[in-house]
Design a protein around this motif. Structure first.
Motif, PDB file in Angstrom:
ATOM      1  N   THR A 286      37.543  -8.230  23.265  1.00  0.00           N
ATOM      2  CA  THR A 286      37.333  -6.789  23.173  1.00  0.00           C
ATOM      3  C   THR A 286      37.150  -6.258  24.589  1.00  0.00           C
ATOM      4  OG1 THR A 286      36.288  -7.060  21.010  1.00  0.00           O
ATOM      5  CG2 THR A 286      35.859  -5.002  22.157  1.00  0.00           C
ATOM      6  N   SER A 287      37.698  -5.108  24.842  1.00  0.00           N
ATOM      7  CA  SER A 287      37.655  -4.519  26.177  1.00  0.00           C
ATOM      8  C   SER A 287      36.219  -4.341  26.677  1.00  0.00           C
ATOM      9  CB  SER A 287      38.353  -3.156  26.149  1.00  0.00           C
ATOM     10  OG  SER A 287      38.133  -2.462  27.356  1.00  0.00           O
ATOM     11  N   PRO A 288      35.990  -4.641  27.957  1.00  0.00           N
ATOM     12  CA  PRO A 288      34.678  -4.369  28.544  1.00  0.00           C
ATOM     13  C   PRO A 288      34.315  -2.880  28.457  1.00  0.00           C
ATOM     14  CG  PRO A 288      35.986  -5.731  30.022  1.00  0.00           C
ATOM     15  CD  PRO A 288      36.888  -5.301  28.908  1.00  0.00           C
ATOM     16  N   ARG A 289      35.308  -2.051  28.311  1.00  0.00           N
ATOM     17  CA  ARG A 289      35.074  -0.607  28.182  1.00  0.00           C
ATOM     18  C   ARG A 289      34.201  -0.301  26.960  1.00  0.00           C
ATOM     19  NH1 ARG A 289      33.965   3.984  30.029  1.00  0.00           N
ATOM     20  NH2 ARG A 289      35.084   5.758  29.251  1.00  0.00           N
ATOM     21  N   VAL A 290      34.313  -1.106  25.908  1.00  0.00           N
ATOM     22  CA  VAL A 290      33.492  -0.885  24.718  1.00  0.00           C
ATOM     23  C   VAL A 290      32.011  -1.035  25.069  1.00  0.00           C
ATOM     24  CG1 VAL A 290      32.935  -1.694  22.390  1.00  0.00           C
ATOM     25  CG2 VAL A 290      35.331  -1.537  23.120  1.00  0.00           C
ATOM     26  N   ALA A 291      31.667  -2.046  25.848  1.00  0.00           N
ATOM     27  CA  ALA A 291      30.276  -2.217  26.271  1.00  0.00           C
ATOM     28  C   ALA A 291      29.830  -1.007  27.092  1.00  0.00           C
ATOM     29  CB  ALA A 291      30.104  -3.502  27.067  1.00  0.00           C
ATOM     30  N   GLU A 292      30.691  -0.516  27.974  1.00  0.00           N
ATOM     31  CA  GLU A 292      30.365   0.666  28.773  1.00  0.00           C
ATOM     32  C   GLU A 292      30.117   1.874  27.872  1.00  0.00           C
ATOM     33  OE1 GLU A 292      33.374   1.454  31.728  1.00  0.00           O
ATOM     34  OE2 GLU A 292      33.520  -0.675  32.214  1.00  0.00           O
ATOM     35  N   LEU A 293      30.996   2.075  26.891  1.00  0.00           N
ATOM     36  CA  LEU A 293      30.854   3.210  25.978  1.00  0.00           C
ATOM     37  C   LEU A 293      29.565   3.108  25.169  1.00  0.00           C
ATOM     38  CD1 LEU A 293      34.536   3.493  24.749  1.00  0.00           C
ATOM     39  CD2 LEU A 293      33.327   5.148  26.181  1.00  0.00           C
ATOM     40  N   LEU A 294      29.239   1.907  24.716  1.00  0.00           N
ATOM     41  CA  LEU A 294      28.000   1.717  23.955  1.00  0.00           C
ATOM     42  C   LEU A 294      26.775   2.013  24.824  1.00  0.00           C
ATOM     43  CD1 LEU A 294      28.952  -1.451  21.905  1.00  0.00           C
ATOM     44  CD2 LEU A 294      28.535   0.846  20.996  1.00  0.00           C
ATOM     45  N   ARG A 295      26.804   1.565  26.067  1.00  0.00           N
ATOM     46  CA  ARG A 295      25.696   1.875  26.976  1.00  0.00           C
ATOM     47  C   ARG A 295      25.603   3.384  27.190  1.00  0.00           C
ATOM     48  NH1 ARG A 295      27.420  -3.094  29.634  1.00  0.00           N
ATOM     49  NH2 ARG A 295      28.751  -1.889  31.021  1.00  0.00           N
ATOM     50  N   GLY A 296      26.752   4.049  27.291  1.00  0.00           N
ATOM     51  CA  GLY A 296      26.773   5.497  27.442  1.00  0.00           C
ATOM     52  C   GLY A 296      26.182   6.228  26.252  1.00  0.00           C
ATOM     53  N   LYS A 297      26.214   5.589  25.086  1.00  0.00           N
ATOM     54  CA  LYS A 297      25.631   6.167  23.869  1.00  0.00           C
ATOM     55  C   LYS A 297      24.154   5.787  23.727  1.00  0.00           C
ATOM     56  CE  LYS A 297      29.906   6.155  21.145  1.00  0.00           C
ATOM     57  NZ  LYS A 297      29.871   7.441  20.448  1.00  0.00           N
ATOM     58  N   GLY A 298      23.627   5.085  24.733  1.00  0.00           N
ATOM     59  CA  GLY A 298      22.221   4.723  24.725  1.00  0.00           C
ATOM     60  C   GLY A 298      21.896   3.380  24.105  1.00  0.00           C
ATOM     61  N   HIS A 299      22.925   2.577  23.825  1.00  0.00           N
ATOM     62  CA  HIS A 299      22.706   1.257  23.234  1.00  0.00           C
ATOM     63  C   HIS A 299      22.696   0.194  24.328  1.00  0.00           C
ATOM     64  CE1 HIS A 299      23.454   3.366  19.556  1.00  0.00           C
ATOM     65  NE2 HIS A 299      24.722   3.568  19.837  1.00  0.00           N
ATOM     66  N   GLU A 300      21.989  -0.882  24.086  1.00  0.00           N
ATOM     67  CA  GLU A 300      21.997  -1.993  25.022  1.00  0.00           C
ATOM     68  C   GLU A 300      23.221  -2.861  24.691  1.00  0.00           C
ATOM     69  OE1 GLU A 300      19.199  -5.666  26.483  1.00  0.00           O
ATOM     70  OE2 GLU A 300      18.277  -4.024  25.373  1.00  0.00           O
ATOM     71  N   ALA A 301      24.105  -2.987  25.659  1.00  0.00           N
ATOM     72  CA  ALA A 301      25.342  -3.730  25.418  1.00  0.00           C
ATOM     73  C   ALA A 301      25.774  -4.442  26.693  1.00  0.00           C
ATOM     74  CB  ALA A 301      26.452  -2.795  24.948  1.00  0.00           C
ATOM     75  N   ALA A 302      26.344  -5.617  26.502  1.00  0.00           N
ATOM     76  CA  ALA A 302      26.895  -6.388  27.615  1.00  0.00           C
ATOM     77  C   ALA A 302      28.201  -7.003  27.160  1.00  0.00           C
ATOM     78  CB  ALA A 302      25.919  -7.473  28.045  1.00  0.00           C
ATOM     79  N   HIS A 303      29.115  -7.136  28.064  1.00  0.00           N
ATOM     80  CA  HIS A 303      30.370  -7.836  27.775  1.00  0.00           C
ATOM     81  C   HIS A 303      30.180  -9.298  28.155  1.00  0.00           C
ATOM     82  CE1 HIS A 303      34.661  -8.925  28.078  1.00  0.00           C
ATOM     83  NE2 HIS A 303      34.777  -8.019  27.117  1.00  0.00           N
ATOM     84  N   VAL A 304      30.820 -10.181  27.428  1.00  0.00           N
ATOM     85  CA  VAL A 304      30.698 -11.619  27.696  1.00  0.00           C
ATOM     86  C   VAL A 304      31.024 -11.921  29.153  1.00  0.00           C
ATOM     87  CG1 VAL A 304      31.754 -13.862  27.201  1.00  0.00           C
ATOM     88  CG2 VAL A 304      31.007 -12.402  25.321  1.00  0.00           C
ATOM     89  N   SER A 305      31.999 -11.224  29.726  1.00  0.00           N
ATOM     90  CA  SER A 305      32.378 -11.483  31.120  1.00  0.00           C
ATOM     91  C   SER A 305      31.255 -11.119  32.095  1.00  0.00           C
ATOM     92  CB  SER A 305      33.656 -10.730  31.474  1.00  0.00           C
ATOM     93  OG  SER A 305      33.447  -9.331  31.416  1.00  0.00           O
ATOM     94  N   GLU A 306      30.323 -10.259  31.679  1.00  0.00           N
ATOM     95  CA  GLU A 306      29.168  -9.912  32.510  1.00  0.00           C
ATOM     96  C   GLU A 306      28.024 -10.898  32.299  1.00  0.00           C
ATOM     97  OE1 GLU A 306      29.671  -5.061  32.040  1.00  0.00           O
ATOM     98  OE2 GLU A 306      28.427  -6.174  30.622  1.00  0.00           O
ATOM     99  N   ALA A 307      27.894 -11.392  31.090  1.00  0.00           N
ATOM    100  CA  ALA A 307      26.746 -12.212  30.725  1.00  0.00           C
ATOM    101  C   ALA A 307      26.981 -13.711  30.925  1.00  0.00           C
ATOM    102  CB  ALA A 307      26.379 -11.950  29.260  1.00  0.00           C
ATOM    103  N   LEU A 308      28.210 -14.138  30.733  1.00  0.00           N
ATOM    104  CA  LEU A 308      28.561 -15.556  30.817  1.00  0.00           C
ATOM    105  C   LEU A 308      29.796 -15.702  31.709  1.00  0.00           C
ATOM    106  CD1 LEU A 308      28.249 -16.242  27.004  1.00  0.00           C
ATOM    107  CD2 LEU A 308      26.787 -17.252  28.744  1.00  0.00           C
ATOM    108  N   GLU A 309      30.206 -16.911  31.922  1.00  0.00           N
ATOM    109  CA  GLU A 309      31.421 -17.127  32.691  1.00  0.00           C
ATOM    110  C   GLU A 309      32.643 -16.814  31.844  1.00  0.00           C
ATOM    111  OE1 GLU A 309      31.678 -20.873  34.688  1.00  0.00           O
ATOM    112  OE2 GLU A 309      29.560 -20.839  35.231  1.00  0.00           O
ATOM    113  N   VAL A 310      33.694 -16.340  32.492  1.00  0.00           N
ATOM    114  CA  VAL A 310      34.945 -16.084  31.793  1.00  0.00           C
ATOM    115  C   VAL A 310      35.409 -17.380  31.142  1.00  0.00           C
ATOM    116  CG1 VAL A 310      37.368 -15.427  32.093  1.00  0.00           C
ATOM    117  CG2 VAL A 310      35.580 -14.218  33.353  1.00  0.00           C
ATOM    118  N   GLY A 311      35.848 -17.284  29.902  1.00  0.00           N
ATOM    119  CA  GLY A 311      36.314 -18.461  29.175  1.00  0.00           C
ATOM    120  C   GLY A 311      35.205 -19.192  28.443  1.00  0.00           C
ATOM    121  N   ALA A 312      34.042 -18.557  28.303  1.00  0.00           N
ATOM    122  CA  ALA A 312      32.939 -19.191  27.568  1.00  0.00           C
ATOM    123  C   ALA A 312      33.397 -19.522  26.152  1.00  0.00           C
ATOM    124  CB  ALA A 312      31.736 -18.260  27.523  1.00  0.00           C
TER     125      ALA A 312
END
Length: 112
Positions: free
Chosen positions: A11-37
């Motif tokens: 799922t696009s990292p943009r979704v995490a950005e949009l959720l944060r913009g709506k006031g939700h706590e969100a992270a994309h796997v690429s931010e939280a873990l290594e790519v290819g987790a």
């Protein structure tokens, strides 16, 4: 309680950005873990930190994962990032406590 959403790599990292913009706590796997987790690494990370996993990957529907962490799943890969974020927000609005989520929430059924 507050929702914590971990957005899977498919799922696009943009979704995490949009959720944060709506006031939700969100992270994309690429931010939280290594790519290819691996799926197991994602589930372990999410479970240890109180996240629900947002994904399009039907591997997360396996009981070995859904017993561990709530899954917000969408099967329609034509949904744009705004629609995915809106559906997650709708789930949060109607189920305000993440502890009340079923093992799998099908976002395809959450439509305006």
């Amino acid at each position: 309680m507050t929702y914590r959403i971990l957005v899977d790599e498919n799922t696009s990292p943009r979704v995490a950005e949009l959720l944060r913009g709506k006031g939700h706590e969100a992270a994309h796997v690429s931010e939280a873990l290594e790519v290819g987790a691996t799926d197991q690494e994602i589930v372990t990370y999410a479970s240890e930190r109180g996240y629900s996993v947002l994904t399009h990957d039907d591997d997360f529907l396996l009981s070995e994962y859904t017993r561990t962490v709530p899954v917000l799943y969408y099967s329609d890969d034509t949904l744009d990032t705004y629609e995915i974020a809106d559906r997650v927000s709708m789930v949060i609005q109607y189920i305000p406590d993440p502890d009340d989520l079923p093992p799998v929430t099908n976002l395809s059924t959450w439509v305006d």
